[in-house]
Design a protein around this motif. Structure first.
Motif, PDB file in Angstrom:
ATOM      1  N   LEU A 138     -16.631 120.038  72.840  1.00 16.83           N
ATOM      2  CA  LEU A 138     -17.477 120.792  71.925  1.00 16.83           C
ATOM      3  C   LEU A 138     -17.212 122.292  71.981  1.00 16.83           C
ATOM      4  CD1 LEU A 138     -20.816 118.871  72.513  1.00 16.83           C
ATOM      5  CD2 LEU A 138     -19.239 118.630  70.597  1.00 16.83           C
ATOM      6  N   ASN A 145     -17.515 124.601  69.006  1.00 13.04           N
ATOM      7  CA  ASN A 145     -18.198 123.880  67.931  1.00 13.04           C
ATOM      8  C   ASN A 145     -19.704 124.031  68.127  1.00 13.04           C
ATOM      9  OD1 ASN A 145     -19.112 122.185  65.953  1.00 13.04           O
ATOM     10  ND2 ASN A 145     -17.765 120.480  66.489  1.00 13.04           N
ATOM     11  N   GLU A 163     -22.127 124.221  66.112  1.00  7.45           N
ATOM     12  CA  GLU A 163     -22.972 123.343  65.287  1.00  7.45           C
ATOM     13  C   GLU A 163     -23.215 122.009  65.983  1.00  7.45           C
ATOM     14  OE1 GLU A 163     -22.517 121.144  61.042  1.00  7.45           O
ATOM     15  OE2 GLU A 163     -22.015 123.277  61.087  1.00  7.45           O
ATOM     16  N   ALA A 164     -22.157 121.418  66.535  1.00  7.20           N
ATOM     17  CA  ALA A 164     -22.286 120.135  67.242  1.00  7.20           C
ATOM     18  C   ALA A 164     -23.112 120.303  68.514  1.00  7.20           C
ATOM     19  CB  ALA A 164     -20.909 119.564  67.568  1.00  7.20           C
ATOM     20  N   HIS A 203     -26.638 118.352  69.305  1.00  4.50           N
ATOM     21  CA  HIS A 203     -26.860 117.537  70.507  1.00  4.50           C
ATOM     22  C   HIS A 203     -28.045 118.069  71.308  1.00  4.50           C
ATOM     23  CE1 HIS A 203     -23.462 115.049  69.753  1.00  4.50           C
ATOM     24  NE2 HIS A 203     -22.542 115.940  70.076  1.00  4.50           N
ATOM     25  N   SER A 224     -22.954 109.290  69.374  1.00  5.38           N
ATOM     26  CA  SER A 224     -22.505 110.526  68.745  1.00  5.38           C
ATOM     27  C   SER A 224     -21.503 111.260  69.638  1.00  5.38           C
ATOM     28  CB  SER A 224     -23.711 111.416  68.441  1.00  5.38           C
ATOM     29  OG  SER A 224     -23.299 112.630  67.866  1.00  5.38           O
ATOM     30  N   ASP A 226     -17.528 111.942  68.870  1.00  5.92           N
ATOM     31  CA  ASP A 226     -16.899 113.260  68.997  1.00  5.92           C
ATOM     32  C   ASP A 226     -15.709 113.207  69.954  1.00  5.92           C
ATOM     33  OD1 ASP A 226     -18.734 114.415  67.284  1.00  5.92           O
ATOM     34  OD2 ASP A 226     -19.954 115.301  68.880  1.00  5.92           O
TER      35      ASP A 226
END
Length: 100
Positions: free
Chosen positions: A8, A11, A13-14, A18, A62, A66
């Protein structure tokens, strides 16, 4: 040997998605704790445990998605030992999720 890194990284946004999901799960678990402390009806507590379990499973799927989209794909591009290691790692993670 495999370089361990966070898939991640970069990232935001991810990461935020989470973390939001984890905060919601944390709230669910605190609610369950409160229900036990207040000696609520067992079936109601079990219903909330089931909901929290499903939320954790959704988070795990999720994260696995990823991982497969980033780490596993990167390893496949590298080939060789790195590819084999990441495939084994993913397979073992999937097996753990199936057993849980």
């Amino acid at each position: 040997m495999s370089e361990q890194h966070g898939h991640l990284e970069g990232n935001d946004e991810a990461v935020q998605a989470h973390l939001k999901r984890l905060r919601r799960i944390e709230g669910q678990v605190r609610g369950i704790q409160r229900m036990v402390e207040e000696e609520k009806y067992c079936i109601d507590i079990l219903t909330q445990v089931s909901a929290a379990t499903k939320a954790l499973q959704a988070l795990a799927l999720s994260l696995l998605d990823d991982h497969m989209a980033h780490c596993l794909v990167d390893a496949a591009r590298q080939g060789g030992e790195e590819q084999e290691l990441k495939l084994k790692e993913a397979s073992e993670a999937i097996a753990r999720l199936v057993r849980s």
